[in-house]
Motif scaffolding. Structure first.
Motif, PDB file in Angstrom:
ATOM      1  N   ASP A 264      -7.092 -40.110 -38.108  1.00  0.00           N
ATOM      2  CA  ASP A 264      -6.108 -39.047 -38.957  1.00  0.00           C
ATOM      3  C   ASP A 264      -5.329 -38.200 -38.086  1.00  0.00           C
ATOM      4  OD1 ASP A 264      -4.422 -37.613 -40.729  1.00  0.00           O
ATOM      5  OD2 ASP A 264      -5.860 -38.054 -42.496  1.00  0.00           O
ATOM      6  N   PRO A 265      -4.148 -38.015 -37.869  1.00  0.00           N
ATOM      7  CA  PRO A 265      -3.484 -37.066 -36.832  1.00  0.00           C
ATOM      8  C   PRO A 265      -3.604 -35.697 -37.563  1.00  0.00           C
ATOM      9  CG  PRO A 265      -1.720 -38.735 -38.097  1.00  0.00           C
ATOM     10  CD  PRO A 265      -3.099 -39.236 -38.389  1.00  0.00           C
ATOM     11  N   ASN A 266      -3.676 -35.747 -38.833  1.00  0.00           N
ATOM     12  CA  ASN A 266      -3.705 -34.407 -39.324  1.00  0.00           C
ATOM     13  C   ASN A 266      -5.274 -33.754 -39.213  1.00  0.00           C
ATOM     14  OD1 ASN A 266      -1.108 -34.411 -40.572  1.00  0.00           O
ATOM     15  ND2 ASN A 266      -1.684 -35.805 -42.178  1.00  0.00           N
ATOM     16  N   CYS A 267      -6.344 -34.120 -38.844  1.00  0.00           N
ATOM     17  CA  CYS A 267      -7.427 -33.957 -38.549  1.00  0.00           C
ATOM     18  C   CYS A 267      -7.474 -33.160 -37.390  1.00  0.00           C
ATOM     19  CB  CYS A 267      -8.541 -34.926 -38.557  1.00  0.00           C
ATOM     20  SG  CYS A 267     -10.158 -34.331 -38.449  1.00  0.00           S
ATOM     21  N   SER A 268      -7.508 -31.721 -37.566  1.00  0.00           N
ATOM     22  CA  SER A 268      -7.539 -30.962 -36.289  1.00  0.00           C
ATOM     23  C   SER A 268      -8.762 -31.138 -35.323  1.00  0.00           C
ATOM     24  CB  SER A 268      -7.359 -29.293 -36.658  1.00  0.00           C
ATOM     25  OG  SER A 268      -6.234 -29.336 -37.238  1.00  0.00           O
ATOM     26  N   VAL A 269     -10.114 -31.100 -36.124  1.00  0.00           N
ATOM     27  CA  VAL A 269     -11.279 -31.427 -35.213  1.00  0.00           C
ATOM     28  C   VAL A 269     -11.158 -32.756 -34.498  1.00  0.00           C
ATOM     29  CG1 VAL A 269     -13.651 -31.799 -35.522  1.00  0.00           C
ATOM     30  CG2 VAL A 269     -12.554 -30.147 -36.829  1.00  0.00           C
ATOM     31  N   CYS A 270     -11.034 -33.834 -35.080  1.00  0.00           N
ATOM     32  CA  CYS A 270     -10.772 -35.111 -34.278  1.00  0.00           C
ATOM     33  C   CYS A 270      -9.836 -35.103 -33.383  1.00  0.00           C
ATOM     34  CB  CYS A 270     -10.859 -36.345 -35.299  1.00  0.00           C
ATOM     35  SG  CYS A 270     -12.610 -36.173 -36.271  1.00  0.00           S
ATOM     36  N   SER A 271      -8.538 -34.628 -33.580  1.00  0.00           N
ATOM     37  CA  SER A 271      -7.491 -34.457 -32.757  1.00  0.00           C
ATOM     38  C   SER A 271      -7.992 -33.758 -31.457  1.00  0.00           C
ATOM     39  CB  SER A 271      -6.270 -33.967 -33.441  1.00  0.00           C
ATOM     40  OG  SER A 271      -5.859 -34.879 -34.358  1.00  0.00           O
ATOM     41  N   ILE A 272      -8.467 -32.637 -31.640  1.00  0.00           N
ATOM     42  CA  ILE A 272      -8.964 -31.770 -30.496  1.00  0.00           C
ATOM     43  C   ILE A 272      -9.958 -32.449 -29.555  1.00  0.00           C
ATOM     44  CG2 ILE A 272     -10.062 -29.609 -29.702  1.00  0.00           C
ATOM     45  CD1 ILE A 272      -8.834 -28.159 -32.115  1.00  0.00           C
ATOM     46  N   ILE A 273     -10.870 -33.376 -30.287  1.00  0.00           N
ATOM     47  CA  ILE A 273     -11.791 -33.967 -29.435  1.00  0.00           C
ATOM     48  C   ILE A 273     -11.271 -34.910 -28.647  1.00  0.00           C
ATOM     49  CG2 ILE A 273     -13.953 -35.372 -29.903  1.00  0.00           C
ATOM     50  CD1 ILE A 273     -14.751 -33.908 -32.025  1.00  0.00           C
ATOM     51  N   GLU A 274     -10.386 -35.603 -29.266  1.00  0.00           N
ATOM     52  CA  GLU A 274      -9.967 -36.734 -28.631  1.00  0.00           C
ATOM     53  C   GLU A 274      -8.699 -36.349 -27.473  1.00  0.00           C
ATOM     54  OE1 GLU A 274      -6.285 -40.172 -29.687  1.00  0.00           O
ATOM     55  OE2 GLU A 274      -8.215 -39.950 -31.087  1.00  0.00           O
ATOM     56  N   GLY A 276      -7.516 -32.695 -26.870  1.00  0.00           N
ATOM     57  CA  GLY A 276      -7.703 -31.338 -26.292  1.00  0.00           C
ATOM     58  C   GLY A 276      -6.664 -30.716 -27.509  1.00  0.00           C
ATOM     59  N   PHE A 277      -6.436 -29.417 -26.854  1.00  0.00           N
ATOM     60  CA  PHE A 277      -5.598 -28.503 -27.530  1.00  0.00           C
ATOM     61  C   PHE A 277      -4.257 -28.818 -27.679  1.00  0.00           C
ATOM     62  CE2 PHE A 277      -9.838 -26.516 -27.268  1.00  0.00           C
ATOM     63  CZ  PHE A 277      -9.989 -25.825 -28.573  1.00  0.00           C
ATOM     64  N   ASP A 278      -3.430 -28.574 -28.629  1.00  0.00           N
ATOM     65  CA  ASP A 278      -2.019 -28.907 -28.597  1.00  0.00           C
ATOM     66  C   ASP A 278      -1.157 -27.488 -29.274  1.00  0.00           C
ATOM     67  OD1 ASP A 278       0.705 -29.719 -29.097  1.00  0.00           O
ATOM     68  OD2 ASP A 278       0.104 -31.544 -30.333  1.00  0.00           O
TER      69      ASP A 278
END
Length: 394
Positions: A264-274, A276-278
Motif C-alpha cells: 500500500d503506497p499509503n503505508c509509511s512503515v512499509c514504504s520506508i522499508i522498501e 527509504g525516506f521520502d
C-alpha cells in the motif's frame, strides 16, 4: 532452459548453488531449482509456466506421462499410484512427513515446520525446505531461507526466526530471536532513552532491515561521504535515532508475524522499508498532514518516547488483543548541525540555513531551548536509512 553438461552456477543473482542438472535427460537448467526460477520470473513480472518438456515427465521408470501440477506445485509423478510404486520399489525415498530434524541446521526453513530438509536422491544436494509444498508456501509468504542471504549465514544458529523479502525490490527484513547479538543493544537504547513520565513499554521483538542496494548506496556511498567532505573534521556525524510513523489501515507488519510487508503506497512503515525516506511525504501520517515545526524535513529523536508520540497510527492489537506499536531505529547522517532555541522556524529560514548546515537540532528547555524533548531534522531523503523496526507493547 539450455542443454549442457557443464555444472554452471544458478542464474539467480548471488546464488552460489550449481544449476540443476537432470541426470535422466542430461539437461542442465538455468536455476538451481524451481524456487529460484519462480523468484526470477516474478521479478520480471511474469508467471512461471506449467511443467513442460522431457524434464517434467513422471519419475517412475517406464512412465512418460507429464507430472501432476496443482496450484503452482510441481509433483515428481503423474499420479499418487506411481508415487507409491516408486517408493515401494526403491526408486524414490519415502515422505519425511511426521519426522523431526535432529538440529536447527537440518530443519525445514519454513517457520513452524520441524521436519528435516529434503535431500535430493539424484544429486545429494540438501534443499532449504522439507518439500515443494513448504517451498511454495514460503514463496507465497515472501519468505526466504537463510541460505538466500549470505549475511544471515554468519548469525548464530537459531537467532533469526524468519526472513521476509521484498516483492519487487531487493531488500530483506530479518525477524530476530532474542538470542541474536544485535537485540540487546537495540532494546537497551530504546529503554534507556524513554524520557517521558509514562512507564517504559516492553519490547516484543526486533526486526533488522537490510536495505535495498539502491537505498544503501545512496546513503552510504553518496550522501554520507559528501557530508563528511563538508565537515571540517571529516566526520559525517552519524548517529542512531528513533522515528515514529504510521501503518496503512490494513497493514500489521511487524505485529502480525504472518503478514509480509504490504504494498500500500499509503503505508509509511512499509514504504520506508522498501524505498527509504521520502522528503516529499514529510508530515504525512495516517492520512493526515501534520504541521511541521521546523520546515519540510524528516524528524528523528534520540528519545524513543518522543518518537512514540508520532507512532500512534501504527498501533494495532496483537494476537492477544494488547495494544502494540512499531517504530524505527535509524542511521542518520547529521553532518553540520544548526542548533535552535526557537519553538519553530519558517521554511524560508530553513532554506537560508541549508548552505551552511546539513541538519537541525531543536534544543530542550534544559539546554535553553523551547522543546520538552530533542528533535533532529534532516532535509534530504538520502540522509537516513532504517536499520531496525522495534515492536513494543504500550
Amino acid at each position: 532452459m539450455s542443454v549442457s553438461a557443464l555444472r554452471r552456477l544458478c542464474a539467480y543473482e548471488n546464488c552460489q548453488n550449481p544449476a540443476h542438472h537432470d541426470p535422466r535427460t542430461g539437461i542442465t537448467h538455468d536455476y538451481c531449482g524451481r524456487y529460484h526460477a519462480s523468484l526470477a520470473v516474478r521479478e520480471r513480472g511474469e508467471e512461471l509456466r506449467p511443467p513442460h518438456g522431457p524434464c517434467h515427465t513422471c519419475a517412475l521408470p517406464g512412465c512418460d506421462r507429464p507430472v501432476f501440477f496443482e496450484n503452482g506445485r510441481v509433483h515428481e509423478f503423474c499420479c499418487r499410484t506411481h508415487a507409491h510404486a516408486a517408493i515401494s520399489q526403491g526408486f524414490h525415498p519415502p515422505s519425511q512427513r511426521g519426522e523431526r530434524a535432529e538440529s536447527v541446521a537440518e530443519r525445514c526453513s519454513l517457520p513452524g515446520c520441524s521436519a528435516p530438509k529434503w535431500s535430493d536422491p539424484t544429486t545429494g544436494r540438501v534443499m532449504d525446505y522439507c518439500g515443494r509444498t513448504h517451498a511454495q508456501a514460503a514463496l507465497d509468504r515472501q519468505l526466504v531461507p537463510p541460505s538466500f542471504e549470505p549475511r544471515a549465514q554468519s548469525a548464530p544458529e537459531g537467532s533469526i526466526y524468519k526472513i521476509f523479502r521484498g516483492r519487487n525490490v531487493d531488500y530483506t527484513v530479518y525477524v530476530l530471536n532474542n538470542i541474536h547479538p544485535k537485540v540487546p543493544g537495540v532494546v537497551k537504547q530504546f529503554q534507556n532513552s524513554w524520557t517521558h513520565e509514562t512507564p517504559i513499554p516492553r519490547v516484543i521483538r526486533v526486526l533488522q532491515i537490510r536495505n535495498s542496494r539502491e537505498v544503501f548506496a545512496r546513503y552510504e556511498n553518496e550522501y554520507k561521504p559528501s557530508v563528511a567532505a563538508r565537515c571540517s573534521s571529516g566526520n559525517p556525524n552519524e548517529e542512531r535515532r528513533f522515528h515514529g510513523t504510521s501503518l496503512a489501515s490494513l497493514c500489521k507488519f511487524g505485529i502480525d508475524l504472518e503478514q509480509p510487508p504490504c504494498t500500500d503506497p499509503n503505508c509509511s512503515v512499509c514504504s520506508i522499508i522498501e524505498s527509504g525516506f521520502d522528503l516529499s511525504r514529510a508530515g504525512a501520517s495516517g492520512g493526515q498532514i501534520m504541521r511541521l515545526r521546523y520546515g519540510q524535513g524528516t524528524y528523528f529523536s534520540q528519545s524513543s518516547s518522543k518518537a512514540n508520540d508520532y507512532a500512534g497510527n501504527s498501533e494495532r492489537p496483537d494476537h492477544s488483543g494488547r495494544r502494540t506499536r512499531v517504530m524505527f531505529l535509524c542511521k542518520v547522517t547529521l553532518g553540520r548541525i544548526y542548533q535552535t532555541i526557537e519553538p519553530q522556524l519558517e521554511q524560508q529560514q530553513i532554506d537560508q540555513l541549508s548552505a551552511n548546515y546539513d541538519s537541525l537540532l531543536g534544543l530542550t528547555h534544559h539546554n535553553g531551548g523551547a522543546l520538552n524533548h530533542p528533535e533532529n531534522v534532516i532535509y534530504s531523503s538520502s540522509a537516513a536509512i532504517p536499520s531496525y523496526l522495534i515492536v513494543y507493547r504500550v
